[in-house]
Design an enzyme around this catalytic site. Sequence first.
Site, PDB file in Angstrom:
ATOM      1  N   LYS A   1       4.650  -3.226   3.627  1.00 50.86           N
ATOM      2  CA  LYS A   1       5.919  -2.023   3.027  1.00 50.86           C
ATOM      3  C   LYS A   1       6.883  -1.832   4.368  1.00 50.86           C
ATOM      4  CE  LYS A   1       3.141   0.782  -0.301  1.00 50.86           C
ATOM      5  NZ  LYS A   1       3.023   2.051  -0.648  1.00 50.86           N
TER       6      LYS A   1
ATOM      7  N   MET B   1      -4.138  11.376  -2.786  1.00 50.84           N
ATOM      8  CA  MET B   1      -3.521  10.030  -3.218  1.00 50.84           C
ATOM      9  C   MET B   1      -3.841   8.868  -3.450  1.00 50.84           C
ATOM     10  SD  MET B   1      -0.016   9.961  -0.977  1.00 50.84           S
ATOM     11  CE  MET B   1       0.734  11.341  -0.412  1.00 50.84           C
TER      12      MET B   1
ATOM     13  N   SER C   1      -0.858  -2.778 -11.176  1.00 53.27           N
ATOM     14  CA  SER C   1       0.581  -2.814 -11.448  1.00 53.27           C
ATOM     15  C   SER C   1       0.945  -3.865 -12.490  1.00 53.27           C
ATOM     16  CB  SER C   1       1.240  -2.912 -10.127  1.00 53.27           C
ATOM     17  OG  SER C   1       1.347  -2.149  -9.383  1.00 53.27           O
TER      18      SER C   1
ATOM     19  N   GLU D   1      18.243   5.695   0.949  1.00 50.89           N
ATOM     20  CA  GLU D   1      17.885   6.699   2.100  1.00 50.89           C
ATOM     21  C   GLU D   1      16.490   6.923   2.103  1.00 50.89           C
ATOM     22  OE1 GLU D   1      19.730   8.869   4.015  1.00 50.89           O
ATOM     23  OE2 GLU D   1      21.158   7.320   3.963  1.00 50.89           O
TER      24      GLU D   1
ATOM     25  N   LYS E   1       1.017  11.986  16.403  1.00 54.37           N
ATOM     26  CA  LYS E   1       1.659  11.432  15.158  1.00 54.37           C
ATOM     27  C   LYS E   1       2.254  12.483  14.164  1.00 54.37           C
ATOM     28  CE  LYS E   1      -1.183   7.314  14.320  1.00 54.37           C
ATOM     29  NZ  LYS E   1      -2.391   6.866  13.193  1.00 54.37           N
TER      30      LYS E   1
HETATM   31  P1  ATR Z   1      -1.175   4.915   5.441  1.00 59.42           P
HETATM   32  O1  ATR Z   1      -0.091   3.843   5.477  1.00 59.42           O
HETATM   33  O2  ATR Z   1      -2.229   4.427   4.103  1.00 59.42           O
HETATM   34  O3  ATR Z   1      -1.020   6.314   5.559  1.00 59.42           O
HETATM   35  P2  ATR Z   1      -2.292   4.499   8.110  1.00 59.42           P
HETATM   36  O4  ATR Z   1      -0.783   4.414   8.583  1.00 59.42           O
HETATM   37  O5  ATR Z   1      -3.201   3.344   8.626  1.00 59.42           O
HETATM   38  O6  ATR Z   1      -2.306   4.223   6.402  1.00 59.42           O
HETATM   39  O7  ATR Z   1      -2.575   5.868   8.164  1.00 59.42           O
HETATM   40  C1  ATR Z   1      -3.934   6.213   7.679  1.00 59.42           C
HETATM   41  C2  ATR Z   1      -4.061   7.953   7.776  1.00 59.42           C
HETATM   42  O8  ATR Z   1      -5.174   8.413   7.645  1.00 59.42           O
HETATM   43  C3  ATR Z   1      -3.657   8.279   9.239  1.00 59.42           C
HETATM   44  O9  ATR Z   1      -3.193   9.602   9.216  1.00 59.42           O
HETATM   45  C4  ATR Z   1      -5.193   8.619   9.836  1.00 59.42           C
HETATM   46  O10 ATR Z   1      -5.387   9.391  10.948  1.00 59.42           O
HETATM   47  P3  ATR Z   1      -5.296   8.968  12.345  1.00 59.42           P
HETATM   48  O11 ATR Z   1      -3.857   8.675  12.555  1.00 59.42           O
HETATM   49  O12 ATR Z   1      -5.611  10.282  13.022  1.00 59.42           O
HETATM   50  O13 ATR Z   1      -6.055   7.978  12.712  1.00 59.42           O
HETATM   51  C5  ATR Z   1      -5.981   8.969   8.672  1.00 59.42           C
HETATM   52  N1  ATR Z   1      -7.297   8.655   8.596  1.00 59.42           N
HETATM   53  C6  ATR Z   1      -7.975   7.666   8.284  1.00 59.42           C
HETATM   54  N2  ATR Z   1      -9.304   8.020   8.182  1.00 59.42           N
HETATM   55  C7  ATR Z   1      -9.401   9.175   8.353  1.00 59.42           C
HETATM   56  C8  ATR Z   1     -10.532   9.979   8.223  1.00 59.42           C
HETATM   57  N3  ATR Z   1     -11.763   9.495   8.167  1.00 59.42           N
HETATM   58  N4  ATR Z   1     -10.465  11.411   8.455  1.00 59.42           N
HETATM   59  C9  ATR Z   1      -9.126  12.021   8.779  1.00 59.42           C
HETATM   60  N5  ATR Z   1      -8.056  11.026   8.797  1.00 59.42           N
HETATM   61  C10 ATR Z   1      -8.167   9.809   8.573  1.00 59.42           C
END
Ligand code: ATR
Length: 274
Positions: A66, A215, A17, A78, A156
């Site tokens: 965040k 992303m 950034s 919003e 979730k």
């Molecule tokens: P962020 O704010 O970056 O989204 P987060 O809230 O910790 O981070 O969420 C991480 C996301 O990546 C979640 O959806 C997680 O899935 P779970 O909720 O089932 O844990 C997903 N995630 C992380 N590692 C993963 C993997 N190896 N395969 C699939 N999903 C993954």
Amino acid sequence: MPDRYAVIGNPVSHSKSPQIHAEFARQTGQDMVYVRLPAPIHGFRAELDRFIAHGGRGLNVTVPFKQEAAALCQTVSERGKFAQAVNTLTFSDGKISGENTDGAGLLRDLEKNLNVGLHGRRVLLLGAGGAARGVMMPLIAHGVRMIVVANRDVAKAQAFEERFGLFGNVRARAYDDLAGSAYDLVINATSASLQGSVPPVPTSAFAQDCVAYDMVYAADGQTAFLSMARECGAGITSDGLGMLVEQAAESFFLWRGVRPDTAPVLAMLRSAGA
Ligand code: ATR
């Protein structure tokens, strides 16, 4: 004295950034400085207060603050409310206001930089964390036909269906239940790429010539997810570097009232091997 801005996070040493905003400021002739502000995990509020006390005008907020940032704002947009998280704080008249520019950044990267139309698209969103939540309303607002949210922890994803299903066609799925349907746009909003892994999405989920977007950004623009998508027939694949630059431009516009030209900045980061 130039106006002071910073990106606050933990960790924040890797953040691009400062480089992006310095380039925007140079391009538009804005008198400002933008630095990195590392904060201890439990020290977000204290760092923020110190920054404001020293005349700081605005902050970008990154992982893991965040949500905490959204909670301490006097006013939240919003977009920030729907995301339950903000990445942009503005300080004026003793007040803190919060905005989330991540979703707008993704949409601008897709539409403007990658020339991908969103209207009527079938979208598969992988992940149901903060990154995914931030892009839900912008996707719905751009007229996508449906958003299927897949997550390992299905509860979730179901919470997404309940919350955002009021505004658009949103469905929650387990990865195992994705087989048999194909999507025009597959967005990886999981943190899997950061661990060098790939979410367990079936190959049939990628429609021929679909768009696959990760992303996360990578030095060479490639992630394991994007390689898999190409093998499955994706026509356009992109990492999240463009989203990073576009969300920064949205923040910059909010703070300075001028819209920078993102194309040369994105090209510069790419050629530097972001
Ligand atoms: P962020 O704010 O970056 O989204 P987060 O809230 O910790 O981070 O969420 C991480 C996301 O990546 C979640 O959806 C997680 O899935 P779970 O909720 O089932 O844990 C997903 N995630 C992380 N590692 C993963 C993997 N190896 N395969 C699939 N999903 C993954």
